[in-house]
Design a protein around this motif. Structure first.
Motif, short mmCIF file in Angstrom:
data_model
loop_
_atom_site.label_atom_id
_atom_site.label_comp_id
_atom_site.label_asym_id
_atom_site.label_seq_id
_atom_site.Cartn_x
_atom_site.Cartn_y
_atom_site.Cartn_z
N THR A 94 0.78 -1.08 -0.19
CA THR A 94 -0.10 0.14 0.01
C THR A 94 0.94 1.25 -0.02
N LEU A 95 0.85 2.20 -1.00
CA LEU A 95 1.54 3.17 -1.19
C LEU A 95 0.88 4.57 -0.81
N GLY A 96 1.11 4.95 0.37
CA GLY A 96 0.53 6.11 0.97
C GLY A 96 1.72 7.09 1.77
N THR A 97 1.02 7.53 2.88
CA THR A 97 2.23 8.36 3.89
C THR A 97 3.36 7.45 3.98
N GLY A 98 3.29 6.11 4.30
CA GLY A 98 4.49 5.37 4.02
C GLY A 98 4.15 4.13 3.01
N ILE A 99 4.80 2.84 3.34
CA ILE A 99 4.66 1.90 2.47
C ILE A 99 4.24 0.53 3.46
N GLU A 103 4.96 -14.54 -6.84
CA GLU A 103 4.42 -14.75 -7.88
C GLU A 103 3.65 -13.47 -8.68
N LEU A 104 3.32 -12.56 -7.45
CA LEU A 104 2.42 -11.22 -7.86
C LEU A 104 2.73 -10.40 -6.97
N PHE A 105 2.77 -8.85 -7.50
CA PHE A 105 2.86 -7.65 -6.73
C PHE A 105 1.60 -7.17 -6.87
N VAL A 106 0.70 -6.62 -5.88
CA VAL A 106 -0.54 -6.04 -6.14
C VAL A 106 -0.13 -4.60 -5.36
N VAL A 107 -0.54 -3.65 -5.88
CA VAL A 107 -0.37 -2.22 -5.41
C VAL A 107 -1.68 -1.60 -4.98
N GLY A 108 -1.81 -1.29 -3.91
CA GLY A 108 -2.77 -0.69 -3.30
C GLY A 108 -2.50 0.74 -2.80
N GLY A 109 -3.52 1.54 -1.93
CA GLY A 109 -3.27 2.87 -1.48
C GLY A 109 -4.32 3.65 -2.38
N GLY A 110 -4.34 4.67 -2.05
CA GLY A 110 -5.38 6.00 -2.70
C GLY A 110 -4.46 5.88 -4.15
N VAL A 111 -3.30 6.16 -4.41
CA VAL A 111 -2.46 6.22 -5.57
C VAL A 111 -2.89 5.39 -6.62
N SER A 112 -3.32 4.10 -6.11
CA SER A 112 -3.45 2.83 -7.20
C SER A 112 -4.88 3.25 -7.91
N SER A 128 3.01 0.80 -15.31
CA SER A 128 3.71 0.26 -16.37
C SER A 128 5.14 0.82 -16.84
N LEU A 129 5.49 1.70 -15.82
CA LEU A 129 6.82 2.33 -15.88
C LEU A 129 7.75 1.81 -14.87
N ILE A 130 7.33 0.62 -13.79
CA ILE A 130 8.02 -0.01 -13.03
C ILE A 130 8.80 -1.30 -13.66
N ASP A 131 10.02 -1.17 -14.00
CA ASP A 131 10.85 -2.24 -14.63
C ASP A 131 11.10 -3.34 -13.86
N ILE A 132 10.34 -4.46 -13.56
CA ILE A 132 10.63 -5.58 -12.89
C ILE A 132 10.18 -7.01 -13.78
N ASP A 133 10.55 -7.83 -13.28
CA ASP A 133 9.98 -9.26 -14.02
C ASP A 133 8.82 -9.80 -13.64
N THR A 134 8.62 -9.54 -12.21
CA THR A 134 7.57 -10.11 -11.74
C THR A 134 6.12 -9.36 -12.07
N GLU A 135 5.05 -10.04 -12.13
CA GLU A 135 3.63 -9.53 -12.81
C GLU A 135 3.34 -8.22 -11.51
N ILE A 136 2.87 -7.13 -11.93
CA ILE A 136 2.34 -6.15 -10.98
C ILE A 136 1.29 -5.51 -11.41
N ILE A 137 -0.03 -5.34 -10.51
CA ILE A 137 -1.20 -5.14 -10.86
C ILE A 137 -1.90 -4.15 -9.70
N ALA A 138 -2.58 -3.30 -10.11
CA ALA A 138 -3.37 -2.44 -9.09
C ALA A 138 -4.32 -3.20 -8.28
N ALA A 139 -4.36 -2.82 -6.90
CA ALA A 139 -5.56 -3.35 -6.10
C ALA A 139 -6.93 -3.08 -6.72
N ALA A 140 -7.76 -3.99 -6.23
CA ALA A 140 -9.11 -3.54 -7.02
C ALA A 140 -10.26 -3.04 -5.86
N LEU A 141 -9.87 -3.21 -4.64
CA LEU A 141 -11.22 -2.86 -3.66
C LEU A 141 -10.92 -1.57 -3.01
#
Length: 251
Positions: A135-140, A203-212, A220-233
């Protein structure tokens, strides 16, 4: 829909305390969420009083209550307070809130609650292996979930990277404070997520927090090998995850 017998989730934040009964079959609120301003100072006793008021607004709700706390929680006791009142350190929050409300209350780290919700109902539903929710916010904040089972209190925002606490370089609050472009911020996130890749091979990164909500501008600018997707809830994750945690703690 009546709240009777349903688990209840409370999301305790720095500015607001939000809660609702949760339908755990669907992973959504059973009634409209209610918000009350967080008391200042937000000492444990002051917050407990707000929880009692909040639960009183749902007279039919009598299931277990889950509460998110922005800190390390072990066996219901809060062990850190980076962004909340220092009186929380050492507080048996499970006991305090259970005694204050007359309900069966279980406290969980806020990122862990969001992670549980995303794996059970959200972006990572049905995914096996290790899922890391950040979760990307005030902290991580971070949550490690392996085959649907939470490994609590990971606190991966405090990894040291290039001599810095990771969240002091890559949280979304830093992007705003330093007025970083999406590209410059994504470069810092790349460094952070590569470190997580090296350590955990998820296997997967999920990125949450308001900025998601703006994931299209930076994921798409994050250059890594692992699949990374936005949180849904989005804003529901904490409340839903807390209610789920309380129910499974009872079981």
């Amino acid at each position: 829909m009546s709240g009777s017998g349903l688990a209840f989730g409370i999301d305790f934040g720095g500015s607001g305390i939000k809660g609702a009964p949760v339908d755990l079959e669907a992973g959504e609120f059973a009634e409209e969420r209610v918000r009350i301003d967080t008391p200042q100072p937000a000492t444990p006793d002051a917050v407990a009083t707000v929880f009692k008021e909040l639960l009183g607004k749902f007279a039919d709700s009598d299931g277990p209550v889950g509460v998110t706390v922005p800190g390390v929680v072990k066996h219901g006791v809060v062990h850190s307070a980076a962004n909340i009142d220092k009186h929380w350190i050492g507080e048996d929050a499970d006991k305090l809130f259970t005694d204050a409300t007359g309900r069966d209350v279980h406290v969980v780290n806020d990122a862990d609650a969001a992670g549980l919700a995303e794996v059970r109902y959200g972006a990572a539903k049905g995914r096996q292996g290790l899922v890391i929710v950040t979760t990307l916010g005030t902290g991580i904040g971070s949550a490690l979930v392996y085959d649907g089972v939470l490994v609590p209190n990971s606190e991966l925002g405090h990894l040291e990277i290039d001599g810095h606490d990771a969240e002091k370089r890559a949280a979304s609050s830093v992007k705003e404070r330093e007025d970083l472009s999406w590209e410059d911020w994504a470069a810092r996130l790349t460094t952070y997520y590569r470190k997580l890749e090296d350590l955990f091979s998820p296997e997967l990164f999920v990125v949450g927090g308001g900025v998601s909500k703006k994931a299209d501008k930076f994921l798409s600018l994050i250059d890594i090998d692992t699949e990374i997707i936005a949180a849904a809830l989005e804003n529901a994750a904490g409340i839903v995850g807390a209610a789920l945690y309380a129910t499974e703690s009872n079981d």
